[in-house]
Design a protein around this motif. Structure first.
Motif, PDB file in Angstrom:
ATOM      1  N   GLY A 160       1.976  -1.023   1.480  1.00  0.00           N
ATOM      2  CA  GLY A 160       1.362   0.292   1.609  1.00  0.00           C
ATOM      3  C   GLY A 160       0.111   0.340   0.749  1.00  0.00           C
ATOM      4  N   THR A 161      -0.604   1.454   0.783  1.00  0.00           N
ATOM      5  CA  THR A 161      -1.825   1.620  -0.013  1.00  0.00           C
ATOM      6  C   THR A 161      -1.901   3.053  -0.524  1.00  0.00           C
ATOM      7  N   ALA A 162      -2.279   3.189  -1.782  1.00  0.00           N
ATOM      8  CA  ALA A 162      -2.527   4.511  -2.364  1.00  0.00           C
ATOM      9  C   ALA A 162      -3.696   4.383  -3.334  1.00  0.00           C
TER      10      ALA A 162
ATOM     11  N   THR B  46       6.897   6.206  -2.770  1.00  0.00           N
ATOM     12  CA  THR B  46       6.804   5.374  -1.578  1.00  0.00           C
ATOM     13  C   THR B  46       7.970   5.695  -0.649  1.00  0.00           C
ATOM     14  N   THR B  47       7.699   5.671   0.653  1.00  0.00           N
ATOM     15  CA  THR B  47       8.719   5.934   1.663  1.00  0.00           C
ATOM     16  C   THR B  47       8.727   4.802   2.672  1.00  0.00           C
TER      17      THR B  47
ATOM     18  N   ALA C 148       4.855   4.076   3.470  1.00  0.00           N
ATOM     19  CA  ALA C 148       3.853   5.081   3.123  1.00  0.00           C
ATOM     20  C   ALA C 148       3.882   5.308   1.616  1.00  0.00           C
ATOM     21  N   ALA C 149       2.708   5.556   1.045  1.00  0.00           N
ATOM     22  CA  ALA C 149       2.616   5.761  -0.403  1.00  0.00           C
ATOM     23  C   ALA C 149       1.837   7.037  -0.685  1.00  0.00           C
ATOM     24  N   ASP C 150       2.278   7.769  -1.703  1.00  0.00           N
ATOM     25  CA  ASP C 150       1.645   9.032  -2.068  1.00  0.00           C
ATOM     26  C   ASP C 150       1.347   9.020  -3.563  1.00  0.00           C
TER      27      ASP C 150
ATOM     28  N   SER D 261      14.945   6.475   6.610  1.00  0.00           N
ATOM     29  CA  SER D 261      13.992   6.132   5.556  1.00  0.00           C
ATOM     30  C   SER D 261      14.674   6.139   4.201  1.00  0.00           C
TER      31      SER D 261
ATOM     32  N   THR E 207       7.539   0.587   8.323  1.00  0.00           N
ATOM     33  CA  THR E 207       6.329   1.064   7.647  1.00  0.00           C
ATOM     34  C   THR E 207       6.636   1.454   6.205  1.00  0.00           C
TER      35      THR E 207
ATOM     36  N   THR F 274      10.312   3.248   6.082  1.00  0.00           N
ATOM     37  CA  THR F 274      10.935   3.759   7.307  1.00  0.00           C
ATOM     38  C   THR F 274      11.182   2.630   8.298  1.00  0.00           C
TER      39      THR F 274
ATOM     40  N   THR G  75      13.291   6.372  -0.125  1.00  0.00           N
ATOM     41  CA  THR G  75      12.135   6.590  -0.992  1.00  0.00           C
ATOM     42  C   THR G  75      12.392   5.997  -2.369  1.00  0.00           C
TER      43      THR G  75
END
Length: 283
Positions: free
Chosen positions: A125-127, A45-46, A28-30, A87, A26, A48, A89
């Motif tokens: 990912g999406t942010a 972005t992370t 993930a984006a922040d 993970s 996966t 994993t 980043t």
């Protein structure tokens, strides 16, 4: 000469084998919910790898920034290996554009490419972030401001040229009854262009009329509304009408709409100009 051989199978049966698919990696984006125009923020972005299955190797992470954004990596963005259950980043400093065409809502689509179980993979990912339109200050021309929204009956609304044809940027200098105007908006029936004022402006001025590129044809009405309230609607103006000056009080208005409607005979030749459209604002 080519020969063919065929095989026949009697009583062929296929037995499905059920096997759980490997859990996917996966990304993930922040990103802050709001980034003002010209300001910077951090995109993190992370990536994993699930605890079960193989490691991921040869990773490259990319920010997936929209057009017009400035992006600078602040951490490493490539990794040789991520073992199961772990993970990594990567972060970037992203700076919002300031162009009038900058969208109010922007979506980043960061991407990781890597190899897992001997197969090349892509994981996205999406942010999302909002890029608010700032209230105008001083005495800006509307053609220099961002549109909250725009619709136009023939091609796009043009900045500082007549409407032209259907392509963007194909208009001519704005000209009404022989007078050329360096600034303004070129539109075509039916048209509605919205601007954010944020309660910071007091007056709207413009000279309106049918552009000479279609004169003596064309017939339209010009309307200006503020927060749903109609401030003015002109009589029907044609390709032979003289330019009509507008000077309107917009004190306290949050949003301004410039609206063009046909003069009752359809929208053929309705190239309508908001020449020298300008605001008077605080600051």
């Amino acid at each position: 000469m080519v020969g063919y051989q065929t095989d026949e199978f009697d009583n062929l049966s296929v037995t499905p084998v059920k096997q759980a698919a490997e859990a996917p990696a996966t990304l993930a984006a922040d990103l802050p919910a709001t980034i003002h125009r010209g300001e910077s923020a951090t995109l993190k972005t992370t990536f994993t790898v699930p605890a079960s299955g193989d490691a991921a190797t040869g990773l490259t992470l990319r920010p997936g920034a929209p057009d017009g954004w400035t992006v600078t990596a602040t951490t490493p963005t490539t990794f040789s290996k991520v073992t199961p259950g772990h993970s990594v980043t990567a972060s970037w400093t992203v700076t919002a554009p300031t162009a009038p065409a900058t969208p109010v809502s922007e979506t980043f689509t960061p991407l990781t490419t890597y190899v897992r179980d001997g197969v090349r993979h892509w994981t996205y990912g999406t942010a999302k972030t909002e890029v608010p339109i700032p209230p105008p200050t001083g005495s800006p021309y509307l053609s220099d401001l961002s549109f909250v929204s725009s619709s136009n009956g023939w091609g796009p609304v043009e900045r500082d040229t007549s409407n032209g044809e259907q392509a963007a940027g194909d208009g001519l200098p704005i000209t009404i009854r022989g007078t050329v105007h360096d600034k303004g908006l070129g539109t075509h029936t039916d048209s509605d262009v919205a601007f954010f004022l944020g309660g910071n402006c007091s007056r709207f001025t413009a000279t309106v009329g049918i552009d000479d590129e279609v004169a003596p044809y064309g017939s339209v009405t010009f309307s200006v509304t503020a927060d749903g309230r109609t401030l003015t609607t002109t009589p029907v103006l044609t390709g032979t009408s003289q330019p009509l000056p507008l000077d309107l009080d917009v004190t306290g208005a949050q949003q301004l709409h410039l609206v063009i409607a046909d003069g009752g005979d359809g929208n053929a030749h309705d190239h309508a100009d908001w020449a020298d459209a300008r605001l008077t604002c605080a600051g």
